[in-house]
Design an enzyme around this catalytic site. Structure first.
Site, PDB file in Angstrom:
ATOM      1  N   GLU A 175      41.984  40.922  39.868  1.00  0.00           N
ATOM      2  CA  GLU A 175      40.638  40.353  39.916  1.00  0.00           C
ATOM      3  C   GLU A 175      39.698  41.075  38.963  1.00  0.00           C
ATOM      4  O   GLU A 175      39.978  42.168  38.479  1.00  0.00           O
ATOM      5  CB  GLU A 175      40.061  40.411  41.330  1.00  0.00           C
ATOM      6  CG  GLU A 175      40.296  41.729  42.080  1.00  0.00           C
ATOM      7  CD  GLU A 175      39.731  42.967  41.429  1.00  0.00           C
ATOM      8  OE1 GLU A 175      38.555  42.922  40.991  1.00  0.00           O
ATOM      9  OE2 GLU A 175      40.439  43.989  41.362  1.00  0.00           O
ATOM     10  N   GLY A 318      41.718  48.006  39.263  1.00  0.00           N
ATOM     11  CA  GLY A 318      41.842  46.587  39.572  1.00  0.00           C
ATOM     12  C   GLY A 318      42.530  45.854  38.449  1.00  0.00           C
ATOM     13  O   GLY A 318      43.409  46.391  37.786  1.00  0.00           O
ATOM     14  N   GLU A 319      42.150  44.580  38.257  1.00  0.00           N
ATOM     15  CA  GLU A 319      42.698  43.714  37.203  1.00  0.00           C
ATOM     16  C   GLU A 319      44.139  43.295  37.453  1.00  0.00           C
ATOM     17  O   GLU A 319      44.711  42.522  36.706  1.00  0.00           O
ATOM     18  CB  GLU A 319      42.634  44.386  35.812  1.00  0.00           C
ATOM     19  CG  GLU A 319      41.260  44.794  35.348  1.00  0.00           C
ATOM     20  CD  GLU A 319      41.286  45.462  33.977  1.00  0.00           C
ATOM     21  OE1 GLU A 319      42.371  45.517  33.348  1.00  0.00           O
ATOM     22  OE2 GLU A 319      40.230  45.926  33.525  1.00  0.00           O
ATOM     23  N   GLY A 320      44.776  43.822  38.491  1.00  0.00           N
ATOM     24  CA  GLY A 320      46.202  43.614  38.687  1.00  0.00           C
ATOM     25  C   GLY A 320      47.051  44.687  38.047  1.00  0.00           C
ATOM     26  O   GLY A 320      48.275  44.538  37.939  1.00  0.00           O
TER      27      GLY A 320
END
Length: 353
Positions: A175, A318-320
């Protein structure tokens, strides 16, 4: 809000092959259990797929992006809201950490505009699932209407269903959204019945006095809405969630219903998973918690879920990124089950005890 339980059909994993899977693992040329969590991973994937020869196909990291109404107040996030859309462009230009990590892991990155406060127009490779130009500031009301929440769940589910139709069976959930650690903290506090002081962390860099301001603001929000652990999960999501978080929930439920392996990233993704599990407890069997985030609330979330994450690398981006970092371990685990010699095929003597 109407409970969506009946809308998601997730089968409990079939345990029929459990003993055969463990027998195959234990007959590999190694002492039983000597590969630790890799053996557990191999077992989980084989069990999900109902196969002694499982496979990981066309793995994708979905990066859902959305803005949060409270972010424009400047009370909970030191970075300005426009960083969300700027980072989306960075993802699309393959300049972010998730792009670098995913290339190494041989995973596709798919970026989703769930509700960024920016008009992207016709932007190549950006999935347009926009629910609005960011959510409403939940200091004054719900982040989104119950109907919008329901629609966002459906959009997230459809994105995953499209991937499944193309052959994907491994999906990472990442995300981007300035202010989304605040939403995750509120969700965690409500679902886990914990004080916000145990859930609120630095996020994108809140320190000292700013962190105190963030906590005070979110405590006021929590008091204003008065939700608790008995509140229906969709109501919690509509009250505090971001569009990116809601679509993650829908995607997780749809992925599990299609027997995909779900890679759960850090604090934000796990907050979405808390809601997904409340809606359908069976989703838990399909999830791999990829790492333990440095965000303080993530430790409490994992404890609540009784989850044992794969990695602890002091990450909190985050970001995966946790999904991409851990994926090679999953591939190793599956390859070990499929390709490693047994004592018989290798002509190696077994233990005499």
């Amino acid at each position: 809000m109407k409970n969506n339980d009946s809308e998601w059909s997730i089968a409990s994993v079939d345990t029929t092959l459990d003993q055969e899977i463990w027998n195959k693992l234990n007959l590999k040329t190694k002492p039983p259990g000597s590969l630790g969590k890799l053996e557990q991973l191999a077992f989980q994937v084989a069990r999900i797929q109902g196969s002694l020869n499982p496979s990981l196909n066309k793995p994708v990291v979905l990066v859902f992006a959305g803005d949060h109404g409270i972010a424009s107040s400047g009370l909970v996030n030191p970075y300005p809201q426009e960083v969300t859309h700027q980072m989306v462009m960075n993802f699309l230009q393959e300049g972010a950490a998730i792009n670098v990590f995913a290339k190494v892991a041989n995973m596709q990155v798919m970026v989703v505009d769930s509700g960024v406060n920016h008009a992207f127009g016709e932007t190549p490779n950006l999935v347009n699932a926009k629910m609005g130009m960011g959510t409403t500031d939940y200091r004054q009301g719900l982040a989104m209407s119950p109907e919008t929440c329901r629609q966002a769940l459906g959009k997230g589910a459809e994105i995953v269903k499209q991937l499944v139709r193309k052959g994907t069976n491994v999906i990472g959930f990442g995300e981007m959204g300035i202010g989304n650690t605040s939403a995750a903290s509120l969700i965690m506090s409500t679902v886990c019945d914990l004080p916000l002081s145990s859930c609120v962390g630095k996020g994108t860099g809140a320190e000292d006095d700013f962190l105190k301001q963030k906590l005070q603001t979110l405590e006021e929000v929590s008091t204003f809405h008065g939700l608790d652990a008995t509140t229906k999960p969709e109501e919690i999501l509509a009250t505090f969630g971001g569009f990116e978080m809601v679509q993650m929930v829908g995607g997780m439920l749809a992925g599990a219903s299609s027997k995909c392996l779900l890679l759960i990233d850090g604090f934000i993704s796990t907050a979405a998973f808390l809601i997904a599990q409340q809606i359908r407890p069976e989703v838990r069997d399909y999830a791999v918690f990829t790492h333990r985030s440095e965000e303080q609330g993530h430790i409490g979330m994992l404890a609540h879920l009784k989850a044992d994450p794969l990695l602890e690398l002091n990450m909190r981006l985050g970001e995966g990124t946790g999904c991409a970092t851990s994926y090679p371990l999953l591939q190793m685990a599956v390859n070990m089950l499929n390709d490693m010699a047994s004592f018989d095929t290798a002509g190696v003597s077994t233990s005499t005890t």
